[in-house]
Design a protein around this motif. Structure first.
Motif, PDB file in Angstrom:
ATOM      1  N   THR A 102       0.861  -1.176   0.000  1.00 36.31           N
ATOM      2  CA  THR A 102       0.000   0.000   0.000  1.00 36.31           C
ATOM      3  C   THR A 102       0.897   1.226   0.000  1.00 36.31           C
ATOM      4  O   THR A 102       2.077   1.142   0.339  1.00 36.31           O
ATOM      5  N   GLU A 111       1.078   3.638   1.935  1.00 39.95           N
ATOM      6  CA  GLU A 111       1.614   4.029   3.233  1.00 39.95           C
ATOM      7  C   GLU A 111       2.939   3.322   3.524  1.00 39.95           C
ATOM      8  O   GLU A 111       3.748   3.779   4.308  1.00 39.95           O
ATOM      9  N   LEU A 143      -3.401   4.673  -7.552  1.00 41.38           N
ATOM     10  CA  LEU A 143      -2.677   5.380  -6.493  1.00 41.38           C
ATOM     11  C   LEU A 143      -2.564   6.882  -6.743  1.00 41.38           C
ATOM     12  O   LEU A 143      -2.014   7.600  -5.916  1.00 41.38           O
ATOM     13  N   ASP A 164      -4.495   9.596  -6.655  1.00 36.53           N
ATOM     14  CA  ASP A 164      -4.967  10.551  -5.653  1.00 36.53           C
ATOM     15  C   ASP A 164      -4.099  10.507  -4.404  1.00 36.53           C
ATOM     16  O   ASP A 164      -3.755  11.557  -3.836  1.00 36.53           O
ATOM     17  N   GLU A 165      -3.739   9.284  -3.980  1.00 34.51           N
ATOM     18  CA  GLU A 165      -2.935   9.163  -2.773  1.00 34.51           C
ATOM     19  C   GLU A 165      -1.504   9.668  -2.997  1.00 34.51           C
ATOM     20  O   GLU A 165      -0.886  10.198  -2.081  1.00 34.51           O
ATOM     21  N   ILE A 209      -1.609  13.314  -2.429  1.00 36.78           N
ATOM     22  CA  ILE A 209      -1.687  13.633  -0.997  1.00 36.78           C
ATOM     23  C   ILE A 209      -0.330  13.425  -0.335  1.00 36.78           C
ATOM     24  O   ILE A 209       0.148  14.263   0.433  1.00 36.78           O
ATOM     25  N   GLN A 210       0.304  12.275  -0.646  1.00 35.16           N
ATOM     26  CA  GLN A 210       1.583  11.948  -0.014  1.00 35.16           C
ATOM     27  C   GLN A 210       2.701  12.889  -0.469  1.00 35.16           C
ATOM     28  O   GLN A 210       3.643  13.140   0.277  1.00 35.16           O
TER      29      GLN A 210
END
Length: 344
Positions: A262, A264, A318, A320-321, A324-325
């Motif tokens: 993932t 994260e 991935l 969008d994430e 954000i990241q």
């Protein structure tokens, strides 16, 4: 590990003074005391003066060159080389060590007289010197065969790491093997991203890192990240043929990990960074016709494998994430999906 504060301590100053005083005694000096003092200084000090460096190198190499095959001598040699291998990233005049260290490593390759830690420490000294001054590369790659030797040592250690063993029950043996794997991996991490004399032995070393990753990731997850970071940094080295990553199994390994991770996880960032580096390099056309055909062939093989593993869908999911990241990681990754591919 060096103690940053030890260098300014009264104990360190006392050791330095004792080394110089003992060295000046010449014929009357106590060689065992001088050796012990030099080892303490190199193992504990954050820095070393040129005067003390010369004394310590001469003293400890004399010990490390001993070839008697008994337990006492092996331990003396091991500690001497461990201390020398602790001299980090600054230049050491080659006349202080080059012929002696080459002799030690070459003798080990023929007779296997050193302990595993002693042998790794001898190599560690060379890798630190290469990091500070690249003139050693031909010696490391072609004369002493670092790729072959590091791969052999790494694979011997991999065999010893049994996921079902309890380190307390076997007297800490596995812990020693894990420590040695870390030491070899750190040396490899320092060497591969900078080496320019790439050869088939180093392709084999990449394959050994893949094996290490698979063998240790369930019980030593930190190995996982360090293996992938090593591959990612190596992919930036233009001296490394992209075909080496295909042949060694590294491409397949990264694709497998992308499917299981993932965003994260730090591992996902390492994987995306790896594919960004591969993609950038394979999009650069070659002027030589033969090399250009090879480039296209590698692109095709890698892209086909990416399609089989559903890599594009994973990266698209991935987006969008990643955005954000990137706010946390200072826009370190591209939002252009095509940048992660080698088909363009």
């Amino acid at each position: 590990m060096h103690d940053y504060y030890f260098r300014n301590s009264s104990l360190n100053k006392r050791i330095e003074k004792m080394i110089i005083e003992e060295e000046k005694k010449k014929e009357e000096r106590n060689e065992k005391l001088l050796t012990d003092l030099c080892e303490c200084h190199l193992l504990l000090s954050y820095e070393i003066s040129s005067e003390l460096l010369s004394i310590c190198m001469s003293c400890l190499l004399k010990v490390a060159l001993k070839k008697e095959e008994n337990e006492v001598t092996q331990k003396e040699v091991e500690i001497a080389l461990l201390a020398l291998g602790n001299i980090e990233f600054y230049e050491v005049p080659k006349e202080l060590y080059l012929n002696e260290l080459k002799e030690i490593i070459e003798h080990q390759q023929k007779h296997r007289n050193l302990t595993s830690l002693a042998y790794q420490s001898a190599w560690q000294f060379f890798i630190y010197r290469f990091y500070a001054n690249g003139f050693l590369e031909d010696t490391i790659a072609n004369e002493l065969h670092f790729g072959r030797e590091a791969a052999r040592e790494l694979e011997d250690l991999i065999k010893c790491v049994d996921s079902k063993r309890n380190t307390k029950e076997n007297g800490g043996k596995e812990a020693k093997e894990v420590l040695l794997m870390w030491r070899w991996l750190y040396a490899i991490y320092d060497y591969l991203p900078m080496c320019e004399l790439w050869n088939e032995e180093l392709v084999g070393l990449l394959g050994s890192i893949v094996k290490l990753f698979r063998a240790a990731k369930d019980n030593y997850p930190d190995f996982r990240d360090d293996c992938l970071i090593t591959f990612g940094r190596t992919a930036e080295n233009t001296a490394v043929e992209i075909g080496a990553f295909l042949k060694s199994g590294a491409i397949g390994l990264f694709l497998e990990e992308v499917k299981q991770s993932t965003l994260e996880d730090e591992i996902m960032w390492n994987c995306l960074n790896f594919f960004l580096n591969i993609s950038k390099r394979l999009k650069e056309k070659e002027e030589d016709e033969k090399k250009e055909e090879e480039r296209k062939d590698k692109k095709r093989k890698i892209f086909e494998r990416m399609e089989e593993e559903g890599f594009e869908d994973i990266v698209e999911s991935l987006c969008d994430e990643i955005s954000i990241q990137n706010e946390k990681y200072y826009n370190s990754f591209s939002l252009n999906i095509s940048d992660y591919f080698v088909s363009g």
